[in-house]
Scaffold this motif. Structure first.
Motif, PDB file in Angstrom:
ATOM      1  N   GLY B  63     -98.501  13.636  -0.342  1.00 19.67           N
ATOM      2  CA  GLY B  63     -97.488  12.782   0.239  1.00 19.67           C
ATOM      3  C   GLY B  63     -96.777  11.721  -0.366  1.00 19.67           C
ATOM      4  O   GLY B  63     -95.430  11.310  -0.564  1.00 19.67           O
ATOM      5  N   PHE B  64     -97.766  11.233  -1.134  1.00 15.59           N
ATOM      6  CA  PHE B  64     -97.204   9.980  -2.142  1.00 15.59           C
ATOM      7  C   PHE B  64     -96.076  10.443  -3.105  1.00 15.59           C
ATOM      8  O   PHE B  64     -94.895  10.110  -3.243  1.00 15.59           O
ATOM      9  CB  PHE B  64     -98.267   9.248  -3.033  1.00 15.59           C
ATOM     10  CG  PHE B  64     -97.779   8.367  -3.873  1.00 15.59           C
ATOM     11  CD1 PHE B  64     -97.319   7.066  -3.366  1.00 15.59           C
ATOM     12  CD2 PHE B  64     -97.747   8.567  -5.067  1.00 15.59           C
ATOM     13  CE1 PHE B  64     -97.070   6.181  -4.397  1.00 15.59           C
ATOM     14  CE2 PHE B  64     -97.259   7.736  -5.819  1.00 15.59           C
ATOM     15  CZ  PHE B  64     -96.851   6.293  -5.820  1.00 15.59           C
ATOM     16  N   TRP B  65     -96.739  11.583  -3.965  1.00 17.36           N
ATOM     17  CA  TRP B  65     -95.680  12.043  -4.826  1.00 17.36           C
ATOM     18  C   TRP B  65     -94.517  12.760  -4.284  1.00 17.36           C
ATOM     19  O   TRP B  65     -93.201  12.759  -5.011  1.00 17.36           O
ATOM     20  CB  TRP B  65     -96.417  12.767  -6.146  1.00 17.36           C
ATOM     21  CG  TRP B  65     -97.557  12.239  -6.600  1.00 17.36           C
ATOM     22  CD1 TRP B  65     -98.626  12.063  -6.419  1.00 17.36           C
ATOM     23  CD2 TRP B  65     -97.236  11.203  -7.774  1.00 17.36           C
ATOM     24  NE1 TRP B  65     -99.232  11.116  -7.334  1.00 17.36           N
ATOM     25  CE2 TRP B  65     -98.323  10.491  -8.289  1.00 17.36           C
ATOM     26  CE3 TRP B  65     -95.823  10.828  -8.254  1.00 17.36           C
ATOM     27  CZ2 TRP B  65     -98.444   9.427  -9.010  1.00 17.36           C
ATOM     28  CZ3 TRP B  65     -96.166   9.763  -9.047  1.00 17.36           C
ATOM     29  CH2 TRP B  65     -97.261   9.352  -9.628  1.00 17.36           C
ATOM     30  N   GLY B  66     -94.715  13.452  -3.154  1.00 20.27           N
ATOM     31  CA  GLY B  66     -93.636  14.071  -2.490  1.00 20.27           C
ATOM     32  C   GLY B  66     -92.777  12.917  -1.928  1.00 20.27           C
ATOM     33  O   GLY B  66     -91.414  13.229  -2.280  1.00 20.27           O
ATOM     34  N   GLY B  67     -93.127  11.795  -1.539  1.00 28.18           N
ATOM     35  CA  GLY B  67     -92.236  10.916  -1.216  1.00 28.18           C
ATOM     36  C   GLY B  67     -91.332  10.343  -2.212  1.00 28.18           C
ATOM     37  O   GLY B  67     -90.152  10.093  -2.241  1.00 28.18           O
ATOM     38  N   VAL B  68     -92.108  10.222  -3.541  1.00 31.35           N
ATOM     39  CA  VAL B  68     -91.456   9.804  -4.685  1.00 31.35           C
ATOM     40  C   VAL B  68     -90.282  10.620  -5.008  1.00 31.35           C
ATOM     41  O   VAL B  68     -89.057  10.340  -5.225  1.00 31.35           O
ATOM     42  CB  VAL B  68     -92.483   9.498  -5.964  1.00 31.35           C
ATOM     43  CG1 VAL B  68     -91.567   9.225  -7.009  1.00 31.35           C
ATOM     44  CG2 VAL B  68     -93.177   8.193  -5.396  1.00 31.35           C
ATOM     45  N   ILE B  69     -90.547  11.900  -5.027  1.00 28.90           N
ATOM     46  CA  ILE B  69     -89.614  12.963  -5.341  1.00 28.90           C
ATOM     47  C   ILE B  69     -88.393  12.926  -4.213  1.00 28.90           C
ATOM     48  O   ILE B  69     -87.079  13.016  -4.815  1.00 28.90           O
ATOM     49  CB  ILE B  69     -90.134  14.367  -5.583  1.00 28.90           C
ATOM     50  CG1 ILE B  69     -91.333  14.188  -6.789  1.00 28.90           C
ATOM     51  CG2 ILE B  69     -88.943  15.450  -5.920  1.00 28.90           C
ATOM     52  CD1 ILE B  69     -90.414  13.998  -8.143  1.00 28.90           C
ATOM     53  N   PHE B  70     -88.909  12.956  -3.258  1.00 25.90           N
ATOM     54  CA  PHE B  70     -87.794  12.930  -2.097  1.00 25.90           C
ATOM     55  C   PHE B  70     -86.981  11.819  -2.062  1.00 25.90           C
ATOM     56  O   PHE B  70     -85.767  11.930  -2.166  1.00 25.90           O
ATOM     57  CB  PHE B  70     -88.407  13.088  -0.771  1.00 25.90           C
ATOM     58  CG  PHE B  70     -87.722  12.865   0.465  1.00 25.90           C
ATOM     59  CD1 PHE B  70     -86.908  14.116   0.710  1.00 25.90           C
ATOM     60  CD2 PHE B  70     -87.383  11.571   1.132  1.00 25.90           C
ATOM     61  CE1 PHE B  70     -85.965  13.935   1.845  1.00 25.90           C
ATOM     62  CE2 PHE B  70     -86.589  11.627   2.431  1.00 25.90           C
ATOM     63  CZ  PHE B  70     -85.952  12.761   2.621  1.00 25.90           C
ATOM     64  N   ALA B  71     -87.546  10.564  -2.483  1.00 27.25           N
ATOM     65  CA  ALA B  71     -86.746   9.368  -2.562  1.00 27.25           C
ATOM     66  C   ALA B  71     -85.566   9.699  -3.601  1.00 27.25           C
ATOM     67  O   ALA B  71     -84.377   9.134  -3.553  1.00 27.25           O
ATOM     68  CB  ALA B  71     -87.424   8.153  -2.676  1.00 27.25           C
ATOM     69  N   SER B  72     -85.988   9.968  -4.710  1.00 26.02           N
ATOM     70  CA  SER B  72     -85.189  10.164  -5.917  1.00 26.02           C
ATOM     71  C   SER B  72     -84.292  11.049  -5.771  1.00 26.02           C
ATOM     72  O   SER B  72     -83.134  11.032  -6.220  1.00 26.02           O
ATOM     73  CB  SER B  72     -85.971  10.709  -7.226  1.00 26.02           C
ATOM     74  OG  SER B  72     -87.274  10.090  -7.417  1.00 26.02           O
ATOM     75  N   ALA B 209     -88.907   4.231  -6.818  1.00 27.06           N
ATOM     76  CA  ALA B 209     -89.838   4.874  -5.744  1.00 27.06           C
ATOM     77  C   ALA B 209     -91.228   4.614  -6.507  1.00 27.06           C
ATOM     78  O   ALA B 209     -92.054   4.336  -5.689  1.00 27.06           O
ATOM     79  CB  ALA B 209     -89.718   6.343  -5.712  1.00 27.06           C
ATOM     80  N   LEU B 210     -91.268   4.682  -7.815  1.00 25.01           N
ATOM     81  CA  LEU B 210     -92.531   4.382  -8.470  1.00 25.01           C
ATOM     82  C   LEU B 210     -92.911   2.831  -8.397  1.00 25.01           C
ATOM     83  O   LEU B 210     -94.097   2.466  -8.887  1.00 25.01           O
ATOM     84  CB  LEU B 210     -92.495   4.867  -9.933  1.00 25.01           C
ATOM     85  CG  LEU B 210     -92.236   6.456 -10.126  1.00 25.01           C
ATOM     86  CD1 LEU B 210     -91.989   6.785 -11.400  1.00 25.01           C
ATOM     87  CD2 LEU B 210     -93.699   7.058  -9.566  1.00 25.01           C
ATOM     88  N   GLN B 211     -91.947   1.900  -8.118  1.00 30.94           N
ATOM     89  CA  GLN B 211     -92.400   0.650  -8.317  1.00 30.94           C
ATOM     90  C   GLN B 211     -92.869   0.434  -6.687  1.00 30.94           C
ATOM     91  O   GLN B 211     -93.535  -0.829  -6.767  1.00 30.94           O
ATOM     92  CB  GLN B 211     -91.245  -0.197  -8.233  1.00 30.94           C
ATOM     93  CG  GLN B 211     -90.633  -0.612  -9.655  1.00 30.94           C
ATOM     94  CD  GLN B 211     -91.824  -1.288 -10.464  1.00 30.94           C
ATOM     95  OE1 GLN B 211     -92.394  -0.221 -11.330  1.00 30.94           O
ATOM     96  NE2 GLN B 211     -91.922  -2.402 -10.673  1.00 30.94           N
TER      97      GLN B 211
END
Lengths: 258, 620
Positions: B63-72, B209-211
């Motif tokens: 969910g975390f990394w998916g969220g990061v990629i989705f946001a990007s 997103a990574l911040q």
């Protein structure tokens, strides 16, 4: 007395020797052409004369004063005018204002904060425009001029501070043939009247043979021949250099009034 | 020793996030030549979207990394939308237009974010699986920092492969060197630019997103990061991704150690490094001068003096202004004083940009210097109004003399960036030097002398000083000095070839513009009774740019009209909710619809009118 004395001028870019050990003199009132095939080192040579490039070795003396290491703007103040291969003018000013700027700079008035620049040196600027037959264009915006007119304007700007020496880098590049002849005839006339000395580089052999008093030929950075038009035409070494280029060294008749 | 190693790791982790933000900016600039102020906004959107996705989905690591990629990806699409609808129309406009347009976007995105997420800060969750600290040489290092240290170089490697191993990447690099040539070779520029912009926005979103696990998500993220990102891009060389990485590492690591010696230095240090680098290497560490031939621009017309009719109109207007205290309400007087200050500020900026050809992104520095010099004179020396007012232009002029010496060594966008750096350094100093400048609390009690206390009396003080300043600069614009500056702007080569020391004239022009901005600052300080650090902040500089742009850069009357329109709009709009959004839309409309400003619009109307009458006469 010589106006300009060039001795042992050399310049290399990385491993390429662009100009090596070039020496020549320029007499007063002389019209000297610097020719050579593409890549011969004409422009490099030229830029060392007007201060834009610093040579590796050699000296250039104007009336006995060394020019090497002197900034272009100081060389101008020492009495050297120049025109550019691709015209450089103040585009947002009128034709007259371009000439006025040169006069304002010549009189060291560029720090003046309160006079109206457009009202300064008007008469002198107009008379300069008359010498190049552009008085009618005085109030035209520079950006509206045809290329050939810009070239003429540059000539007027270069003459504004009454130079002893005029450096013209491919004065007729990008012009129509009839304009070339007219511009150079005009230049020759002014030069003769003002006792100016001129060095110019040029690719158009008609122009070179028609107007130069003396010709210097460069090839691969070296001075390979020097002499009058006829001497250069007859020189086998020069012919060899130019043979591949297809330039015809015949007296075409355009050379009548050198 | 272990402590310093930990400090180094922190520096490197910061470098990674700084790099992620900056490399997109660099790519966008390289290809489109747009200085994208809204890049910080993309970064902010990335953080907000990632926060919402991660907290709603809550699927652990995936969910975390998916969220990061989705946001990007979302941010990349927002970037695409912006490029296609707005920026595509202004690629051929001068850089000032593009900058102001992207600043309009900043305002719009700020209010949209406020509308969607509300004003509160959000504290994001730690990254699942990376939420502990490991001990390295006995010092605790967050695992997430270590992950960032790896991610930065990974992204750099991915971009390198993209740029060197794909056809698209080769085109992007070619466009960075010479985009006109790329167009001439038949490459579809529109598509290339859109894709590059989308990639840049995607990277900004990724950075944001990574911040999320590291800092709170808030509405100030955009402008606080954009200054640093500019610095990184300029130090690295605009358009160079490797340069951005090296610069990010350089700044972050220097910063990690410098704060141990001077805790206050963090706001100033990046800009100091940038100033030093630009002086030694004017195009940044890895940058190259761009191709000389830009898009063809419409030539500027020669200046002319006012006609009798125009002079009469102006005289009537000035007379009305002079008599206004007799009939205008108190509130109107305050507005008129603001108007006078804004006009003088805009005219001084226009003198620098329009006449001198030096685009400044940090002209507020000299406005603020003037204001602070007067305020400090009152506070520490107990000066009266008049002596304090004399201090202002002197301080503005001296500041411009100092920074101008560095700035005139550069040209174009690099010069603009250095002016921005200068303003940020001064802003940082005022903000952090609490004892002397009062920091964020500012300096209060800067009131006019007793005879000038009423709004009406102070109006006349402002009237005399501001009109005097405007008259001075208009006069200078027509003088040999002004013509020399304009000539140098048209062709530096020609100026040198007729014996002009252009740099020195530009330096003096910069100083004069700074002194006059300082005068505006003084009048401002006494009209408000206080000064705060925002008098020299980026947004104040951008206000000036918007005024010049509103009025039209090609006309001496432009900044006067522009400041008038600006102050009136500002007065009206700031009373509304979501005023930033409205203001941003107004800016975009002006940039897209009237690229030569109000003055240009007026003269176009006049041209249209006179042509009509001529046609009419001809028909008769």
């Amino acid at each position: 007395m010589n106006v300009l004395e060039v001795r042992g001028l050399s310049k290399s870019f990385g491993g390429i020797q662009a100009v090596s050990d070039v020496s020549f003199d320029l007499g007063e009132g002389e019209f000297l052409a610097l020719i050579g095939p593409n890549g011969a080192g004409k422009t490099t040579c030229f830029n060392m004369l007007n201060g834009y490039l610093k040579p590796d070795r050699g000296s250039v003396k104007l009336g006995g004063r060394e020019l090497i290491g002197v900034k272009p703007r100081r060389i101008w103040r020492m009495g050297v005018g120049r025109t550019f291969q691709i015209t450089e003018t103040f585009r947002s000013m009128t034709v007259l204002e371009n000439v006025q700027m040169a006069l304002i700079s010549h009189h060291r008035e560029t720090g003046n904060l309160f006079s109206r620049a457009t009202r300064m040196h008007v008469d002198k600027a107009m008379s300069l425009l008359e010498t190049i037959s552009m008085a009618d264009y005085a109030n035209r915006a520079c950006s509206e001029l045809a290329y050939g007119d810009l070239k003429r304007l540059e000539l007027a700007v270069a003459l504004a501070h009454e130079p002893k020496l005029l450096l013209m880098d491919e004065p007729t590049a990008g012009m129509a043939p009839s304009e070339r002849i007219a511009l150079m005839a005009l230049t020759a006339e002014i030069v003769a009247r003002e006792r100016l000395s001129v060095i110019f580089t040029e690719h158009d052999m008609d122009v070179v043979f028609a107007h130069s008093h003396r010709i210097i030929v460069l090839n691969r950075g070296e001075l390979i021949a020097e002499g009058t038009g006829d001497e250069i035409r007859a020189n086998p070494h020069v012919q060899e250099v130019y043979l591949g280029g297809g330039t015809v060294f015949e007296n075409t008749g355009a050379t009548a009034d050198a | 020793m272990s402590f310093y190693f930990a400090q180094l790791l922190t520096g490197l982790a910061n470098a990674s996030s700084l790099f992620l933000i900056s490399c997109g900016l660099s790519i966008i600039f390289g290809v489109t030549r747009i200085v994208n102020f809204a890049h910080g906004s993309f970064y902010m959107i990335g953080a907000y979207v990632a926060y919402s996705t991660i907290t709603t989905l809550d699927f652990g690591i995936l969910g975390f990394w998916g969220g990061v990629i989705f946001a990007s990806i979302v941010v990349g699409l927002v970037g695409l939308l912006v490029e296609v609808t707005i920026l595509r129309r202004i690629y051929h406009a001068p850089e000032l237009f593009q900058l102001v347009a992207t600043f309009g976007l900043v305002l719009i995105i700020q209010d949209l974010t406020l509308a969607i997420w509300g004003p509160q800060d959000y504290l994001g969750p730690r990254a699942p699986g990376l939420d502990r600290a490991v001990r390295i040489f006995g010092e605790p290092i967050p695992e997430y920092d270590l992950a960032l240290i790896v991610i930065g170089p990974l992204v750099l490697a991915a971009i390198w492969v993209l740029f060197h191993r794909t056809r698209w990447g080769v085109l992007v690099r070619a466009a960075t060197q010479d985009r006109e040539m790329i167009g001439a070779l038949g490459v579809n520029q529109a598509w290339l630019f859109s894709a590059a912009f989308m990639l840049g926005a995607f990277l900004a979103g990724l950075g944001g997103a990574l911040q999320v696990p590291r800092e709170s998500v808030n509405l100030q993220m955009d402008l606080s990061v954009i200054g640093q990102a500019f610095v990184v891009v300029v130090i690295g060389g605009m358009g160079s991704v490797t340069g951005a990485f090296v610069a990010a590492v350089l700044i972050s690591v220097l910063n990690a150690f410098a704060v141990l010696l001077f805790p206050q230095i963090s706001l100033v240090l990046p800009f100091l490094v940038m100033a030093v680098v630009l002086i030694v290497r004017p195009y940044g560490l890895f940058g190259k001068p761009g191709s000389g031939h830009g898009p063809a621009a419409e030539p500027e017309q020669p200046m002319r003096l006012m006609s009798k009719g125009e002079a009469g109109l102006l005289a009537v207007f000035v007379a009305l202004l002079a008599l206004s205290p007799l009939f205008a309400a108190n509130y109107t007087m305050v507005l008129l004083i603001d108007l006078l200050v804004a006009t003088l500020f805009a005219v001084s900026l226009h003198f620098l940009m329009g006449v001198g050809g030096m685009v400044s992104f940090g002209h507020a520095a000299y406005f603020g210097l003037g204001a602070y010099a007067a305020a400090l004179g009152v506070k520490f020396l107990g000066l009266g109004m008049i002596p304090a007012m004399i201090l202002g232009p002197i301080a503005g002029g001296l500041g411009a003399l100092l920074f101008g010496w560095f700035c005139v060594r550069l040209s174009g966008v690099y010069l603009a960036m250095l002016t921005l750096a200068a303003a940020q350094i001064l802003w940082g100093v005022t903000f952090q030097w609490q004892e002397f400048t009062g920091g964020d609390d500012g300096i209060l009690g800067v009131w006019p002398a007793s005879w000038a206390k009423s709004n009406q009396a102070y109006f006349y003080v402002a009237f005399v000083l501001c009109l005097g300043g405007i008259w001075l600069l208009q006069r200078v614009a027509h003088s040999p000095f002004g013509y020399t500056l304009r000539g140098g702007r048209d062709s530096a080569i020609r100026a040198e070839a007729i014996g002009i020391n252009l740099k020195r004239h530009q330096w003096m022009g910069f100083t004069l513009a700074g002194a006059v901005a300082g005068l505006a600052g003084v009048v401002f300080a006494f009209s408000k009774g206080s000064v705060f650090p925002d008098t020299l902040a980026i947004s104040k500089s951008v206000d000036g740019l918007v005024m010049v742009l509103l009025g039209g850069i090609h006309s001496l009357a432009g900044p006067i009209l522009g400041a008038g329109v600006f102050v009136l709009i500002e007065d009206w709009v700031t009373k509304l909710e979501f005023w930033r959004f409205i203001f941003g839309v107004i800016i975009l409309v002006v940039v897209l619809a009237a690229p030569d400003g109000v003055a240009g619009g007026v003269s176009r109307l006049r041209g249209l009118f006179s042509r009509r009458t001529k046609d009419g006469e001809a028909a008769q």
